[in-house]
Scaffold this motif. Sequence first.
Motif: not given
Length: 847
Positions: A289-317
């Motif tokens: 059988f056929d399944v029509i999936v979203s045309r938007f390709p990002l839905e099927n990509e992994p969504t593991a959270q990206l964690h980062f901490t701003l540096t002091e300069a970035q936080t100041t900015a």
Amino acid sequence: MSLALDFISPAAAPAADRVTLFADVILPLPLPRLYTYRVPYELNDNVVIGGRVIVQFGAKRTLSCIVAAVHERPPANYQAKYILEFIDDAPVVTQPQLKLFRWMADYYMCTLGEVINAALPSALKLSSESRIQLHPGFSREENEYPLSSQEELIVDALGTTEEGKALTFTEVGELLGITSFHKVIKSLMQKDVIFLFEHTADKYSPKVVKKVRLAHHFIAEPAIEQLFSTLASKPKQLDVLMKYLQRVPVYQNEHANQGGLEKAALTSSPHLSASAVNTLIKNGVLEQFDVIVSRFPLENEPTAQLHFTLTEAQTTARDEIMAHFARHDITLLHGVTGAGKTEIYIDLIRKALESGGQVLYLLPEIALTAQIVSRLLRVFGSRLGVYHSKFSDNERVEVWNGVLSGRFQVVVGVRSAVFLPFDSLSLIIVDEEHESSYKQYDPAPRYNAREVALMMANFQGAKTLLGSATPAVETYYQARQGRYGLVSLTKRFGEAGMPDIELVDTRKARERKTMHNHFSADLLTEIERKLGAQEQVILFQNRRGYAPVVACQDCGWIPKCTNCAVSLSYHKHSHELRCHYCGYHDPMVSKCPACGSRAVKTQGFGTEKIEDDLKIMLPQANIQRMDLDTTRAKNSYQQIIADFEKQTTNVLVGTQMVTKGLDFANVSLVGIINADSIIHYPDFRAHERAYQMFVQVSGRAGRKGKKGKVIIQTADPTQVIFDKVIRNDYVEFYNYEIMQRQEHGYPPFMRVIKLTVKHVEQGLGERAAILLTQELVERLGRAAVLGPEAPYIFRIRNFYLQEITIKLDRAHTVLKWAKEQICAAMDVVHDHKEFKQARLVADVDPM
């Protein structure tokens, strides 16, 4: 046939106290005003501002258009036709969009229809030649919705999904023998029986995944055991069945079987037989059988959270930006290349989403979206939408609808993303805000997405952050004047330092005979050293193709484009001569057609020749090219960038695409092959563009701790601009440039409008331009009008060009008055019978 429809005859008119409504509609055509149509009385409650309706325009043409206003005033000078059909129950264009579109039409001196035509994806624009086709997922046997007799007729005419037949709207009307057939089409669309597409070339091809599942009567355990016994003598089929049961736990969860397994998981396995899979399907063990999936390709990509901490300069900015937002609607983040601006953007997007608003993140090039999106996806997951021209038309519609429904709260896109139906924006980020790629040149509206974004934010009460290592002179001027907030990041992220920049004098190198083709000995030695250290190299040459000129060495003959006043460039891969303006091409010649000599040689060099020469000089290196020729396919950008990120590519040769915000950890050398061609250009922005390109491409080197090096090849190292690039001193460059602009009366001190007169006959074009100039001088004064004059390339696509430049005071009242005078002068030219075929094009704030 005519698709005209009179819903109500005068004899059948209802009571006199009924309300007769009229709708002003925006047709997707270059028309100077809106047209008014009558709303059928029984459909009064259906009309919505921003919704699409179908109307007849002209004798036989039907078009979809947008309702701009609803009122009770009939048009004064013509009989209003009835609206044929209502496509939408809810707006597809929001009120904030309509307000923005009106501003764009007014500011960029074009029609509202041209703005709508540019804004709406083709799948939202219907005409009498729109086509329908059976939906790939439609099956008569499995269809859960009953079909009317008219719907059955259409389905029968379309055949099967395998046949792929299509019908135009006109053919549907003839088939049903009625003029009011749009409701039937709309009903079939709602039932997922058919889909629409605009042109044969744009035929909708949704993403369909073929899946298999175990036939229902085999799910019970005894039945499976019996099946194992039956297949005992057929080991290949048994292997397939075992693999399926390992992947789909039918014993633990019967519902798991309903979803099945992708067929490719079985057929592409090296340990399984594809023919065995097909045999099991044929024998009824497995169901396909056929399944029509979203045309938007990002839905099927992994969504593991990206964690980062701003540096002091970035936080100041970040904190400074938030403080400026309390006082200014617009803030400029001026950060050196590699300063970590993207992490600040992500943090600000998070805060905007927490407050319940939408975010638009603009990028100048599609090439950048591949890297940025992968990072943003890990933070924002399915809330993220992407919008650019490499997506199919139906993918763009999906994002459009996703923004309307609130599914996508963050959208990353190129300049066309400013057209999306946002209605609760709280933040717009314009990354690399200086880029000329934000400017639309042809067709109208000739808008700058940065300026449209600023107005969009103003209308919706949003804040705008402009980011760049090399801001546009006009932007930095506004920040220095205190109209924008200004935040600076002067150091690179982490341990990375700014690259060392070295100038190589190619004129002296040629005298010493140390040039190898177009590479100095210094550059070649450095490339070999970096490759030996397993590091990567970017080479920048702002000209694509193999050679810009081909010439006969005996008589001087040069092949020219038949449509444009330019020479043809040689492209070795396709072995043809091409025009980079109109696309005209001819086979490469081996013998001069003028004198018969075989001394026909290429002159100059583009990215293709650099790539070719390097492959000979450095056979051990893996070299790729990124320019317009290699990135035409939908996912070609992503593939080239992915190969370079994975370090399967050692050297990346490219045009200005490689200068724009790309972030590669292992690049330690950047070579600028021919700097002079960028500096010496007849335009008041030439030095600004050159500085921006040199600094931006230099910024690709040494971004992750490794010391970067940049080699700039030039025949004139004494140019003032090089000293400022080497010292990475934007402020000094700005001070020099702003003084030149003020002295000669250019932006930001004056506003510029360029008028171009186009005509297929050179003499008529020149006379039309002279008349237009005389009219403009009479209205605006001689000091405000420069020209007319033929541009450097005076003929493009068989049209001879003449240009007139108008300089105006920046005051809003002056600009509005001046535009009225310009339009009046253009009308005078158009009214001349001699110049009826002349095309007059206005470009406000040309780049």
